[in-house]
Scaffold this motif. Structure first.
Motif, PDB file in Angstrom:
ATOM      1  N   MET A   1      14.155 -36.455  11.883  1.00  0.00           N
ATOM      2  CA  MET A   1      14.791 -35.173  11.642  1.00  0.00           C
ATOM      3  C   MET A   1      13.929 -34.078  12.266  1.00  0.00           C
ATOM      4  O   MET A   1      12.727 -34.022  12.056  1.00  0.00           O
ATOM      5  CB  MET A   1      14.921 -34.960  10.138  1.00  0.00           C
ATOM      6  N   ALA A   2      14.550 -33.230  13.043  1.00  0.00           N
ATOM      7  CA  ALA A   2      13.827 -32.145  13.711  1.00  0.00           C
ATOM      8  C   ALA A   2      13.562 -31.014  12.729  1.00  0.00           C
ATOM      9  O   ALA A   2      14.344 -30.768  11.814  1.00  0.00           O
ATOM     10  CB  ALA A   2      14.635 -31.634  14.887  1.00  0.00           C
ATOM     11  N   CYS A   3      12.461 -30.341  12.928  1.00  0.00           N
ATOM     12  CA  CYS A   3      12.153 -29.227  12.040  1.00  0.00           C
ATOM     13  C   CYS A   3      13.041 -28.027  12.361  1.00  0.00           C
ATOM     14  O   CYS A   3      13.562 -27.902  13.471  1.00  0.00           O
ATOM     15  CB  CYS A   3      10.681 -28.860  12.156  1.00  0.00           C
ATOM     16  N   GLY A   4      13.204 -27.152  11.380  1.00  0.00           N
ATOM     17  CA  GLY A   4      14.113 -26.031  11.528  1.00  0.00           C
ATOM     18  C   GLY A   4      13.740 -25.053  12.621  1.00  0.00           C
ATOM     19  O   GLY A   4      14.600 -24.512  13.298  1.00  0.00           O
ATOM     20  N   GLY A   5      12.462 -24.809  12.809  1.00  0.00           N
ATOM     21  CA  GLY A   5      12.063 -23.796  13.762  1.00  0.00           C
ATOM     22  C   GLY A   5      11.439 -24.322  15.038  1.00  0.00           C
ATOM     23  O   GLY A   5      10.854 -23.551  15.800  1.00  0.00           O
ATOM     24  N   CYS A   6      11.564 -25.623  15.298  1.00  0.00           N
ATOM     25  CA  CYS A   6      10.874 -26.219  16.451  1.00  0.00           C
ATOM     26  C   CYS A   6      11.304 -25.599  17.784  1.00  0.00           C
ATOM     27  O   CYS A   6      10.457 -25.223  18.591  1.00  0.00           O
ATOM     28  CB  CYS A   6      11.095 -27.723  16.497  1.00  0.00           C
ATOM     29  N   GLU A   7      12.608 -25.506  18.006  1.00  0.00           N
ATOM     30  CA  GLU A   7      13.085 -24.963  19.281  1.00  0.00           C
ATOM     31  C   GLU A   7      12.720 -23.485  19.405  1.00  0.00           C
ATOM     32  O   GLU A   7      12.264 -23.038  20.454  1.00  0.00           O
ATOM     33  CB  GLU A   7      14.600 -25.154  19.416  1.00  0.00           C
ATOM     34  N   GLN A   8      12.889 -22.756  18.330  1.00  0.00           N
ATOM     35  CA  GLN A   8      12.524 -21.331  18.330  1.00  0.00           C
ATOM     36  C   GLN A   8      11.028 -21.175  18.608  1.00  0.00           C
ATOM     37  O   GLN A   8      10.608 -20.302  19.355  1.00  0.00           O
ATOM     38  CB  GLN A   8      12.889 -20.711  16.987  1.00  0.00           C
ATOM     39  N   ARG A   9      10.239 -22.057  17.993  1.00  0.00           N
ATOM     40  CA  ARG A   9       8.788 -21.998  18.186  1.00  0.00           C
ATOM     41  C   ARG A   9       8.423 -22.331  19.629  1.00  0.00           C
ATOM     42  O   ARG A   9       7.594 -21.656  20.235  1.00  0.00           O
ATOM     43  CB  ARG A   9       8.121 -22.969  17.211  1.00  0.00           C
ATOM     44  N   ARG A  10       9.068 -23.349  20.215  1.00  0.00           N
ATOM     45  CA  ARG A  10       8.795 -23.692  21.620  1.00  0.00           C
ATOM     46  C   ARG A  10       9.099 -22.517  22.541  1.00  0.00           C
ATOM     47  O   ARG A  10       8.339 -22.216  23.459  1.00  0.00           O
ATOM     48  CB  ARG A  10       9.650 -24.894  22.039  1.00  0.00           C
ATOM     49  N   GLN A  11      10.226 -21.865  22.301  1.00  0.00           N
ATOM     50  CA  GLN A  11      10.613 -20.725  23.125  1.00  0.00           C
ATOM     51  C   GLN A  11       9.631 -19.567  22.971  1.00  0.00           C
ATOM     52  O   GLN A  11       9.267 -18.912  23.953  1.00  0.00           O
ATOM     53  CB  GLN A  11      12.032 -20.270  22.768  1.00  0.00           C
ATOM     54  N   ALA A  12       9.186 -19.327  21.741  1.00  0.00           N
ATOM     55  CA  ALA A  12       8.225 -18.244  21.502  1.00  0.00           C
ATOM     56  C   ALA A  12       6.880 -18.542  22.161  1.00  0.00           C
ATOM     57  O   ALA A  12       6.238 -17.647  22.721  1.00  0.00           O
ATOM     58  CB  ALA A  12       8.038 -18.021  20.001  1.00  0.00           C
ATOM     59  N   ILE A  13       6.469 -19.802  22.136  1.00  0.00           N
ATOM     60  CA  ILE A  13       5.202 -20.181  22.783  1.00  0.00           C
ATOM     61  C   ILE A  13       5.306 -19.971  24.286  1.00  0.00           C
ATOM     62  O   ILE A  13       4.400 -19.405  24.911  1.00  0.00           O
ATOM     63  CB  ILE A  13       4.826 -21.638  22.433  1.00  0.00           C
ATOM     64  N   ALA A  14       6.426 -20.396  24.872  1.00  0.00           N
ATOM     65  CA  ALA A  14       6.610 -20.220  26.318  1.00  0.00           C
ATOM     66  C   ALA A  14       6.660 -18.748  26.685  1.00  0.00           C
ATOM     67  O   ALA A  14       6.010 -18.317  27.657  1.00  0.00           O
ATOM     68  CB  ALA A  14       7.893 -20.916  26.770  1.00  0.00           C
ATOM     69  N   ALA A  15       7.390 -17.962  25.903  1.00  0.00           N
ATOM     70  CA  ALA A  15       7.481 -16.524  26.180  1.00  0.00           C
ATOM     71  C   ALA A  15       6.120 -15.850  26.005  1.00  0.00           C
ATOM     72  O   ALA A  15       5.739 -14.969  26.786  1.00  0.00           O
ATOM     73  CB  ALA A  15       8.510 -15.868  25.262  1.00  0.00           C
ATOM     74  N   GLY A  16       5.369 -16.279  25.018  1.00  0.00           N
ATOM     75  CA  GLY A  16       4.033 -15.724  24.802  1.00  0.00           C
ATOM     76  C   GLY A  16       3.083 -16.059  25.935  1.00  0.00           C
ATOM     77  O   GLY A  16       2.287 -15.219  26.366  1.00  0.00           O
ATOM     78  N   ALA A  17       3.177 -17.288  26.433  1.00  0.00           N
ATOM     79  CA  ALA A  17       2.320 -17.690  27.559  1.00  0.00           C
ATOM     80  C   ALA A  17       2.659 -16.879  28.806  1.00  0.00           C
ATOM     81  O   ALA A  17       1.754 -16.437  29.543  1.00  0.00           O
ATOM     82  CB  ALA A  17       2.482 -19.177  27.833  1.00  0.00           C
ATOM     83  N   GLN A  18       3.948 -16.661  29.044  1.00  0.00           N
ATOM     84  CA  GLN A  18       4.360 -15.858  30.197  1.00  0.00           C
ATOM     85  C   GLN A  18       3.887 -14.409  30.047  1.00  0.00           C
ATOM     86  O   GLN A  18       3.409 -13.804  31.012  1.00  0.00           O
ATOM     87  CB  GLN A  18       5.881 -15.901  30.359  1.00  0.00           C
TER      88      GLN A  18
ATOM     89  N   VAL B   1       5.773 -17.360  16.145  1.00  0.00           N
ATOM     90  CA  VAL B   1       5.321 -18.742  15.976  1.00  0.00           C
ATOM     91  C   VAL B   1       4.756 -18.946  14.571  1.00  0.00           C
ATOM     92  O   VAL B   1       5.095 -19.915  13.882  1.00  0.00           O
ATOM     93  CB  VAL B   1       4.267 -19.114  17.043  1.00  0.00           C
ATOM     94  N   VAL B   2       3.936 -18.022  14.125  1.00  0.00           N
ATOM     95  CA  VAL B   2       3.332 -18.127  12.791  1.00  0.00           C
ATOM     96  C   VAL B   2       4.408 -18.104  11.711  1.00  0.00           C
ATOM     97  O   VAL B   2       4.354 -18.867  10.742  1.00  0.00           O
ATOM     98  CB  VAL B   2       2.298 -17.009  12.578  1.00  0.00           C
ATOM     99  N   ARG B   3       5.399 -17.242  11.870  1.00  0.00           N
ATOM    100  CA  ARG B   3       6.473 -17.160  10.859  1.00  0.00           C
ATOM    101  C   ARG B   3       7.257 -18.460  10.771  1.00  0.00           C
ATOM    102  O   ARG B   3       7.595 -18.910   9.677  1.00  0.00           O
ATOM    103  CB  ARG B   3       7.402 -16.002  11.178  1.00  0.00           C
ATOM    104  N   THR B   4       7.582 -19.067  11.906  1.00  0.00           N
ATOM    105  CA  THR B   4       8.345 -20.317  11.860  1.00  0.00           C
ATOM    106  C   THR B   4       7.496 -21.437  11.261  1.00  0.00           C
ATOM    107  O   THR B   4       8.003 -22.265  10.508  1.00  0.00           O
ATOM    108  CB  THR B   4       8.892 -20.739  13.238  1.00  0.00           C
ATOM    109  N   LEU B   5       6.206 -21.455  11.574  1.00  0.00           N
ATOM    110  CA  LEU B   5       5.326 -22.465  10.971  1.00  0.00           C
ATOM    111  C   LEU B   5       5.247 -22.274   9.458  1.00  0.00           C
ATOM    112  O   LEU B   5       5.311 -23.249   8.700  1.00  0.00           O
ATOM    113  CB  LEU B   5       3.925 -22.385  11.581  1.00  0.00           C
ATOM    114  N   ALA B   6       5.106 -21.039   9.012  1.00  0.00           N
ATOM    115  CA  ALA B   6       5.024 -20.758   7.578  1.00  0.00           C
ATOM    116  C   ALA B   6       6.311 -21.170   6.868  1.00  0.00           C
ATOM    117  O   ALA B   6       6.272 -21.742   5.772  1.00  0.00           O
ATOM    118  CB  ALA B   6       4.734 -19.278   7.343  1.00  0.00           C
TER     119      ALA B   6
END
Length: 64
Positions: free
Chosen positions: A1-18, A35-40
């Motif tokens: 089962m995928a976590c609720g914020g995984c895709e959102q977190r991936r996108q935020a990490i990529a946008a943050g790196a850019q 990222v922190v909010r989705t992890l929390a």
């Protein structure tokens, strides 16, 4: 089962790196907060599931 914020977190990490590569520290910070909010939220969800499972285990009759 995928976590609720995984895709959102991936996108935020990529946008943050850019943003960091561009030198945009404000956008980097905003993405880090996301990222922190989705992890929390995922941690809270997991803790709630564990607490519910523990309560249910207490309510079940003992096995013989």
């Amino acid at each position: 089962m995928a976590c609720g914020g995984c895709e959102q977190r991936r996108q935020a990490i990529a946008a943050g790196a850019q943003a960091l590569a561009r030198g945009d520290l404000q956008e980097t910070k905003a993405q880090a907060v996301s990222v922190v909010r989705t992890l929390a939220a995922d941690v809270r969800s997991g803790l709630l599931r564990q607490a519910a499972a523990a309560q249910l285990a207490r309510l079940r009759p003992p096995r013989r």
